[in-house]
Design a protein around this motif. Structure first.
Motif, PDB file in Angstrom:
ATOM      1  N   ILE A 130       0.856  -1.186   0.000  1.00 19.87           N
ATOM      2  CA  ILE A 130       0.000   0.000   0.000  1.00 19.87           C
ATOM      3  C   ILE A 130       0.893   1.238   0.000  1.00 19.87           C
ATOM      4  O   ILE A 130       1.739   1.393   0.883  1.00 19.87           O
ATOM      5  N   VAL A 131       0.714   2.088  -0.975  1.00 20.42           N
ATOM      6  CA  VAL A 131       1.450   3.353  -1.056  1.00 20.42           C
ATOM      7  C   VAL A 131       0.508   4.463  -0.600  1.00 20.42           C
ATOM      8  O   VAL A 131      -0.532   4.703  -1.226  1.00 20.42           O
ATOM      9  N   LEU A 132       0.863   5.129   0.496  1.00 18.96           N
ATOM     10  CA  LEU A 132       0.043   6.213   1.048  1.00 18.96           C
ATOM     11  C   LEU A 132       0.671   7.569   0.738  1.00 18.96           C
ATOM     12  O   LEU A 132       1.900   7.723   0.759  1.00 18.96           O
ATOM     13  N   ASP A 133      -0.173   8.547   0.494  1.00 22.68           N
ATOM     14  CA  ASP A 133       0.271   9.907   0.200  1.00 22.68           C
ATOM     15  C   ASP A 133      -0.028  10.799   1.410  1.00 22.68           C
ATOM     16  O   ASP A 133      -1.189  11.131   1.670  1.00 22.68           O
ATOM     17  N   ASN A 134       1.006  11.168   2.154  1.00 21.67           N
ATOM     18  CA  ASN A 134       0.822  12.107   3.263  1.00 21.67           C
ATOM     19  C   ASN A 134       1.612  13.393   3.039  1.00 21.67           C
ATOM     20  O   ASN A 134       2.093  14.019   3.981  1.00 21.67           O
ATOM     21  N   VAL A 135       1.715  13.778   1.743  1.00 17.95           N
ATOM     22  CA  VAL A 135       2.495  14.965   1.402  1.00 17.95           C
ATOM     23  C   VAL A 135       1.769  15.930   0.457  1.00 17.95           C
ATOM     24  O   VAL A 135       2.053  17.130   0.474  1.00 17.95           O
TER      25      VAL A 135
END
Length: 268
Positions: free
Chosen positions: A123-128
């Motif tokens: 899972i690749v999460l985007d927190n940026v």
């Protein structure tokens, strides 16, 4: 380096925080060469990894949209020289926070997504892309839906740029709603998180979930809270490339364990 041949075991390489476009000779006089050396080092591995992942800050921040795209294009061109063509990317705040990931997506596609490899769900999460350093409710709902489709004992690896836990919020080493992501992951007993952002190796546990940060390929940063400001550590001419590097991660799917090996950009 010998790798296991079991079909259910594999290894991948993590690189992070390349900051292509950075200039600062006191910090890294080889700023235009370090990424290329890392590509050569990975290409020189005795056995090539199953895939490669870059965990954000591919480029150094700029207020100029044209320059941002130029740096993203140059980065893409350099890493196209990798022998391994299965390469996964994700943005860092330097790539995406000023335009909510618009330019990044033009070159590399979605900022959050999933993929599966040999029995492991990634899972690749985007927190940026959200400049408040948040994942956001829409993406959290997407994560919940994805996790609900996985067996409870699924082997899960999460890639993210910022740490999901409060490592050192004073230095932006945290995710505002990272606790919500961790709460969604917690029911699954086999979860590991790999991230970047802090430009150094760090290992942390939230319950049974292990979090591992990666070194940078441009400059190291000080240990959290070790000095008043989060300023890059100066280049040491006696030990060039000290504190820089990448890692390979060997996955034992049967036991959901990961063996991490840190590697230098240039062998001494």
């Amino acid at each position: 380096m010998a790798k296991r041949s079991d079909a259910k075991e594999f290894y991948f390489v993590q690189l992070s925080d390349t900051h292509w476009g950075f200039k600062g000779p006191k910090v890294n006089p080889d700023a235009e060469g370090t990424l290329k050396k890392a590509v050569a080092a990975v290409n020189g591995l005795a056995q090539q990894p199953d895939f490669i992942v870059f965990t954000g800050d591919l480029t150094h921040t700029t207020d100029d949209p044209q320059e941002r795209r130029k740096r993203l294009a140059e980065f893409r061109e350099i890493v196209s020289e990798l022998k391994v063509k299965k390469v996964h990317f994700m943005p860092g705040e330097h790539d995406a926070s000023l335009d909510h990931g618009e330019a990044y997506q033009e070159f590399f596609g979605k900022t959050h997504y999933t993929f599966d490899h040999k029995g492991v769900h990634f899972i690749v999460l985007d927190n940026v892309s959200d400049p408040t350093a948040s994942i956001g409710e829409a993406q959290l709902q997407w994560l919940a839906t994805d996790l609900n489709a996985q067996p409870k004992d699924a082997r899960i690896v999460v890639f993210t740029h910022r740490p999901l836990f409060d490592l050192y919020p004073q230095w932006d080493w945290a995710t505002r709603d990272g606790d919500k992501a961790i709460a969604l992951l917690m029911p699954h007993p086999n979860v590991t998180v790999f991230y970047g952002h802090i430009h150094q190796e760090n290992h942390h546990m939230t319950g049974h979930i292990a979090h591992h940060s990666a070194k940078s390929l441009i400059f190291p940063l000080p240990a959290p809270g070790s000095q008043p400001k989060r300023t890059p550590l100066p280049w040491d001419a006696a030990q060039p490339y000290k504190g820089l590097g990448y890692r390979d991660i060997e996955a034992d799917v049967q036991t959901a364990q990961y063996r991490i090996t840190e590697l230098p950009v240039v062998k001494g």
